[in-house]
Write an enzyme that holds these catalytic residues in place. Structure first.
Site, PDB file in Angstrom:
ATOM      1  N   ASP A   1       0.860  -1.195   0.000  1.00 19.63           N
ATOM      2  CA  ASP A   1       0.000   0.000   0.000  1.00 19.63           C
ATOM      3  C   ASP A   1       0.890   1.236   0.000  1.00 19.63           C
ATOM      4  OD1 ASP A   1      -2.966   0.842   1.924  1.00 19.63           O
ATOM      5  OD2 ASP A   1      -1.719   2.114   0.673  1.00 19.63           O
TER       6      ASP A   1
ATOM      7  N   ASP B   1      -3.918   2.233  -5.252  1.00 15.15           N
ATOM      8  CA  ASP B   1      -2.590   2.218  -4.624  1.00 15.15           C
ATOM      9  C   ASP B   1      -2.307   0.991  -3.779  1.00 15.15           C
ATOM     10  OD1 ASP B   1      -3.972   2.724  -2.221  1.00 15.15           O
ATOM     11  OD2 ASP B   1      -2.343   3.970  -1.479  1.00 15.15           O
ATOM     12  N   GLU B   2      -3.085  -0.060  -3.964  1.00 18.33           N
ATOM     13  CA  GLU B   2      -2.771  -1.258  -3.172  1.00 18.33           C
ATOM     14  C   GLU B   2      -3.036  -2.537  -3.954  1.00 18.33           C
ATOM     15  OE1 GLU B   2      -5.481  -2.239   0.126  1.00 18.33           O
ATOM     16  OE2 GLU B   2      -6.674  -0.543  -0.518  1.00 18.33           O
TER      17      GLU B   2
HETATM   18  P1  TTP Z   1      -5.342   4.959   0.978  1.00 22.16           P
HETATM   19  O1  TTP Z   1      -4.309   3.915   0.671  1.00 22.16           O
HETATM   20  O2  TTP Z   1      -6.496   4.576   1.842  1.00 22.16           O
HETATM   21  O3  TTP Z   1      -4.653   6.198   1.669  1.00 22.16           O
HETATM   22  P2  TTP Z   1      -3.232   6.850   1.398  1.00 22.16           P
HETATM   23  O4  TTP Z   1      -2.438   6.075   0.403  1.00 22.16           O
HETATM   24  O5  TTP Z   1      -3.451   8.288   1.044  1.00 22.16           O
HETATM   25  O6  TTP Z   1      -2.564   6.818   2.816  1.00 22.16           O
HETATM   26  P3  TTP Z   1      -1.974   5.560   3.589  1.00 22.16           P
HETATM   27  O7  TTP Z   1      -2.165   4.362   2.733  1.00 22.16           O
HETATM   28  O8  TTP Z   1      -0.541   5.902   3.823  1.00 22.16           O
HETATM   29  O9  TTP Z   1      -2.751   5.513   4.863  1.00 22.16           O
HETATM   30  O10 TTP Z   1      -5.934   5.527  -0.365  1.00 22.16           O
HETATM   31  C1  TTP Z   1      -5.169   5.684  -1.552  1.00 22.16           C
HETATM   32  C2  TTP Z   1      -5.556   6.922  -2.287  1.00 22.16           C
HETATM   33  O11 TTP Z   1      -6.951   6.891  -2.599  1.00 22.16           O
HETATM   34  C3  TTP Z   1      -5.354   8.192  -1.494  1.00 22.16           C
HETATM   35  O12 TTP Z   1      -4.037   8.703  -1.618  1.00 22.16           O
HETATM   36  C4  TTP Z   1      -6.393   9.094  -2.071  1.00 22.16           C
HETATM   37  C5  TTP Z   1      -7.512   8.187  -2.503  1.00 22.16           C
HETATM   38  N1  TTP Z   1      -8.611   8.217  -1.513  1.00 22.16           N
HETATM   39  C6  TTP Z   1      -9.656   9.094  -1.735  1.00 22.16           C
HETATM   40  O13 TTP Z   1      -9.671   9.816  -2.733  1.00 22.16           O
HETATM   41  N2  TTP Z   1     -10.650   9.159  -0.797  1.00 22.16           N
HETATM   42  C7  TTP Z   1     -10.655   8.411   0.331  1.00 22.16           C
HETATM   43  O14 TTP Z   1     -11.582   8.503   1.166  1.00 22.16           O
HETATM   44  C8  TTP Z   1      -9.574   7.493   0.548  1.00 22.16           C
HETATM   45  C9  TTP Z   1      -9.513   6.652   1.804  1.00 22.16           C
HETATM   46  C10 TTP Z   1      -8.584   7.442  -0.400  1.00 22.16           C
HETATM   47 MG    MG Z   2      -2.195   4.050   0.586  1.00 21.95          MG
END
Ligand code: TTP
Ligand code: MG
Length: 394
Positions: free
Chosen positions: A10, A106-107
């Protein structure tokens, strides 16, 4: 039996990290992606770790974030750029395993079972992937490593950002009992609230409850899932192979695709990915799904069920192509294309199978043979001629 190992990777604060990557002046600063302070109705997509210290998080209204962090740098976001980077990163994962299950932009889960001889121990593979993404893309990721997808997912969240955490076989229960209840993937806000109301505040509290009371409190499915998961057993909810389920794959393009030939080439690549995953798990499906997301984000998802089981890439592709050609509105830019097989069953349906011409059964045997070759030698990528001709990177 070989030991199963999965990685869950992730990216850290993905959208915000990309902004910091492209504009080094933003490094180390609170960056909030989602909108400008004056955008009244916008919400936070994500916030850099520097901004999170102020309490800013995803899904929070921008005006609220602005109150908490008035010195933050507010950006509206650039989806094309994030998609482009996501695409590159998913391709890096595919260099380590033919089985990459992309969960979001992103995962992804990477099945690295049996690849030790090629790439090293699971933790070595995790660190290799972290290093490559850092060097080639310039971003950090957090990786969880475990004998099941579910625990790999939980583990990737443990040491964020730039984290790594491994749950070894047999350690699952101890690991989960030490997590806060809200970190258990599958426990949403509603379930959390219901559990708290009943005085259940930690995984250990869940462990003390009988399956009957958990079912009574949360319903049959969630109750059973909770009962299992605090015992270190991947909840039934997440075991896709026990009941009818679907397999799908999708690609977000780095640019909007308008040319049918290009779209169909990607379609073929997606079909292959899904088909090989189906062959690997040994399921059967008669329903094909095609998803088209246009440049304006409007999305259509079409399913078609046929009389016989889809057992070859060719038959799957010809149906997917037919659906695509019927539904695609010419000249509209496509930003995402997805393909899936739905209602996958473990058992073959012999009656319908008889309707299938024998040449398809022959192809099925060939594809199974290719799959076993890929399993033995994941470094060999067997592709359809069309993809090779186009020089598309898989
Ligand atoms: P996440 O992997 O949930 O969040 P992140 O990568 O920003 O942070 P981390 O993993 O370090 O906790 O989500 C990936 C991307 O998806 C995030 O950068 C932006 C988008 N996203 C949204 O647009 N709205 C949301 O509510 C969430 C959770 C994510
Ligand atoms: Mg993330």
């Amino acid at each position: 039996m070989i030991q199963k190992w999965y990685l869950h990777v992730d990216l850290d604060a993905f959208f915000a990290s990309v902004e910091q990557l492209d504009n080094p002046e933003l490094k180390g600063k609170p960056v909030i992606v989602g909108g400008k302070p004056e955008d009244k109705r916008s919400v936070v997509s994500t916030a850099s770790y520097e901004a999170r210290k102020y309490g800013v998080h995803s899904a929070m209204p921008i005006f609220q974030a602005y109150k908490l962090c008035p010195n933050g740098i507010y950006l509206r976001g650039r989806m094309e750029r994030y998609s482009e980077i996501s695409y590159k990163i998913m391709n890096i994962f595919k260099d380590f395993s033919p089985d990459v299950d992309q969960m979001s932009i992103d995962e992804a889960f990477i099945d690295i079972s049996g690849t030790e001889d090629l790439f090293g121990k699971p933790e070595e593979i995790a660190f290799k992937i972290k290093k490559i993404i850092k060097e080639q893309i310039g971003l950090t990721v957090s990786v969880g490593c475990a004998p099941s997808k579910y625990f790999a997912k939980l583990a990737s969240d443990i040491n964020k950002p730039d984290g790594f955490f491994m749950v070894k076989p047999g350690e699952e229960q101890n690991f989960i009992l030490n997590l806060p209840l809200k970190k258990i993937w599958g426990v949403g806000n509603k379930t959390l609230e219901t559990l708290n109301k009943c005085g259940i505040n930690t995984p250990r509290d869940v462990l003390e409850k009988s399956i009957e009371s958990l079912k009574f409190i949360c319903g049959n499915s969630t109750g059973t899932f909770l009962y299992n998961v605090v015992r270190g057993i991947e909840g039934e909810k997440f075991d896709r192979k026990t009941k009818s389920h679907s397999i799908s794959a999708e690609t977000t393009f780095p640019y909007d695709v308008r040319d049918i030939y290009t779209a169909e080439t990607y379609l073929l690549e997606l079909v292959q990915t899904v088909m090989f995953r189906l062959l690997r798990e040994g399921g059967f499906s008669r329903t094909v799904m095609v998803k088209i997301r246009y440049e304006d984000f409007s999305t259509v998802s079409i399913q078609e069920t046929i009389e016989y089981n889809i057992i070859t890439v060719d038959s799957f592709y010809s149906l997917a192509k037919k659906i695509f050609e019927k539904k695609y509105e010419i000249n509209r830019g496509i930003r995402l294309l997805g393909v899936g097989l739905e209602n996958i069953e473990k058992e073959e349906r012999p009656i319908q199978q008889d309707l299938f011409e024998t040449s398809d059964n022959k192809k099925y045997a060939v594809e199974k043979a290719i799959l076993s070759l890929e399993k033995k030698h994941p470094e060999i990528k067997v592709q359809k001629a069309r993809l090779l001709n186009q020089g598309l990177k898989k």
